[in-house]
Design an enzyme around this catalytic site. Structure first.
Site, mmCIF file in Angstrom:
data_model
loop_
_atom_site.group_PDB
_atom_site.id
_atom_site.type_symbol
_atom_site.label_atom_id
_atom_site.label_comp_id
_atom_site.label_asym_id
_atom_site.label_seq_id
_atom_site.Cartn_x
_atom_site.Cartn_y
_atom_site.Cartn_z
ATOM 1 N N ASP A 259 19.103 54.007 66.267
ATOM 2 C CA ASP A 259 18.695 53.126 67.358
ATOM 3 C C ASP A 259 17.311 53.600 67.803
ATOM 4 O O ASP A 259 16.683 54.403 67.107
ATOM 5 C CB ASP A 259 19.736 53.098 68.485
ATOM 6 C CG ASP A 259 20.010 54.481 69.057
ATOM 7 O OD1 ASP A 259 19.131 55.352 68.940
ATOM 8 O OD2 ASP A 259 21.083 54.681 69.640
ATOM 9 N N HIS B 249 20.087 64.062 59.728
ATOM 10 C CA HIS B 249 19.557 65.079 60.638
ATOM 11 C C HIS B 249 20.264 66.413 60.372
ATOM 12 O O HIS B 249 21.490 66.439 60.222
ATOM 13 C CB HIS B 249 19.759 64.635 62.088
ATOM 14 C CG HIS B 249 19.166 65.600 63.063
ATOM 15 N ND1 HIS B 249 17.810 65.690 63.295
ATOM 16 C CD2 HIS B 249 19.742 66.561 63.825
ATOM 17 C CE1 HIS B 249 17.566 66.650 64.163
ATOM 18 N NE2 HIS B 249 18.726 67.188 64.503
ATOM 19 N N ASN C 299 15.883 64.654 50.023
ATOM 20 C CA ASN C 299 16.943 63.670 50.275
ATOM 21 C C ASN C 299 16.683 62.379 49.496
ATOM 22 O O ASN C 299 17.624 61.770 48.982
ATOM 23 C CB ASN C 299 17.097 63.403 51.774
ATOM 24 C CG ASN C 299 17.973 64.444 52.431
ATOM 25 O OD1 ASN C 299 19.187 64.471 52.222
ATOM 26 N ND2 ASN C 299 17.366 65.330 53.208
ATOM 27 N N GLY D 21 10.894 65.296 50.417
ATOM 28 C CA GLY D 21 11.591 64.221 49.713
ATOM 29 C C GLY D 21 12.822 64.639 48.936
ATOM 30 O O GLY D 21 13.256 63.924 48.040
HETATM 31 C C1 GAR Z 1 15.821 67.276 56.121
HETATM 32 O O1 GAR Z 1 16.374 68.525 56.435
HETATM 33 C C2 GAR Z 1 16.225 66.240 57.141
HETATM 34 O O2 GAR Z 1 17.536 66.400 57.593
HETATM 35 C C3 GAR Z 1 15.216 66.498 58.234
HETATM 36 O O3 GAR Z 1 14.010 66.715 57.558
HETATM 37 C C4 GAR Z 1 14.296 67.309 56.286
HETATM 38 C C5 GAR Z 1 13.608 66.493 55.223
HETATM 39 O O4 GAR Z 1 13.746 67.115 53.970
HETATM 40 N N1 GAR Z 1 15.128 65.408 59.151
HETATM 41 C C6 GAR Z 1 14.983 65.558 60.475
HETATM 42 O O5 GAR Z 1 14.861 66.630 61.021
HETATM 43 C C7 GAR Z 1 14.949 64.250 61.247
HETATM 44 N N2 GAR Z 1 15.091 64.487 62.671
HETATM 45 P P1 GAR Z 1 13.442 66.330 52.637
HETATM 46 O O6 GAR Z 1 12.035 65.747 52.801
HETATM 47 O O7 GAR Z 1 13.498 67.368 51.562
HETATM 48 O O8 GAR Z 1 14.485 65.249 52.478
#
Ligand code: GAR
Length: 200
Positions: free
Chosen positions: A140, A108, A14, A12
């Site tokens: 999408d 991503h 982000n 979490g």
């Molecule tokens: C982040 O690095 C995000 O970009 C990635 O998961 C992580 C979540 O971190 N998402 C993907 O790979 C989606 N395909 P967080 O839970 O600390 O935000």
């Protein structure tokens, strides 16, 4: 005030960056609801500690569209205008995407269309690219595939491990997610084909 719905599956960070931007006035919106498919998600705990409405809808053993109908029902109940996937590790069904056209964003950790899917940072290291980065794009029904809103590049150093590279990419993720949300909320863009163009 526009209302954000955040979907997450894990740590979490982000979500926290978005919440910090909302609190600091860098994003002119409020967080209406945080939803996780994973009961153990750290992000869900942080969301309730920060006073956001935090709901778990477990996805285990559920069929994709049936699951998405539950999530959409919560998002509707929370009157969400924009949905931000923040480490939400599930593909969305056509049903979900069609309920919120151009109102679902994803982040991503690669420069798409390179390295979609899981472990994008490891994919980049193993491929030997000299630059990678992160991407915020519209969602999408295909994996990491919709029109690109913002990207940021990060050099790959000879000394990098997955851990050090991921940490430098994550720092950029936190910046570009705020920028992308701001742009989409401002409505100062148009989409031509796959291109997201700023109009002001
Ligand atoms: C982040 O690095 C995000 O970009 C990635 O998961 C992580 C979540 O971190 N998402 C993907 O790979 C989606 N395909 P967080 O839970 O600390 O935000």
């Amino acid at each position: 005030m526009k209302r954000l719905g955040i979907l997450l599956s894990g740590r979490g960070s982000n979500y926290e960056a978005i919440a910090d931007s909302v609190d600091a006035g860098r994003i002119n919106a409020e967080i209406a609801v945080v939803i996780s498919n994973n009961p153990m998600a750290k992000g869900l705990q942080r969301a309730s500690e920060r006073g956001h409405r935090a709901i778990c809808i477990p996805s285990k053993a559920m069929e994709r569209e049936a699951y998405d109908r539950l999530v959409v029902a919560e998002l509707r109940a929370a009157r969400v205008d924009l949905i931000c996937l923040a480490g939400f590790m599930r593909l969305l069904s056509a049903y979900f995407v069609n309920e919120y056209p151009q109102r679902i964003l994803n982040i991503h950790p690669s420069l798409l269309p390179s390295f979609p899917g899981l472990e994008a940072q490891l994919q980049a290291l193993e491929h030997g690219v000299k630059h990678t980065g992160c991407t915020v794009h519209f969602v999408d029904e295909w994996l990491d595939a919709g029109p690109i809103i913002v990207q940021s590049t990060v050099p790959v150093l000879d000394s990098d491990s997955v851990g050090t590279l991921s940490a430098r990419i994550l720092e950029q993720e936190h910046h570009i997610y705020t920028e992308a949300i701001g742009l989409v909320l401002s409505e100062n863009f148009r989409i031509e084909g796959r291109r997201v163009l700023r109009i002001k």
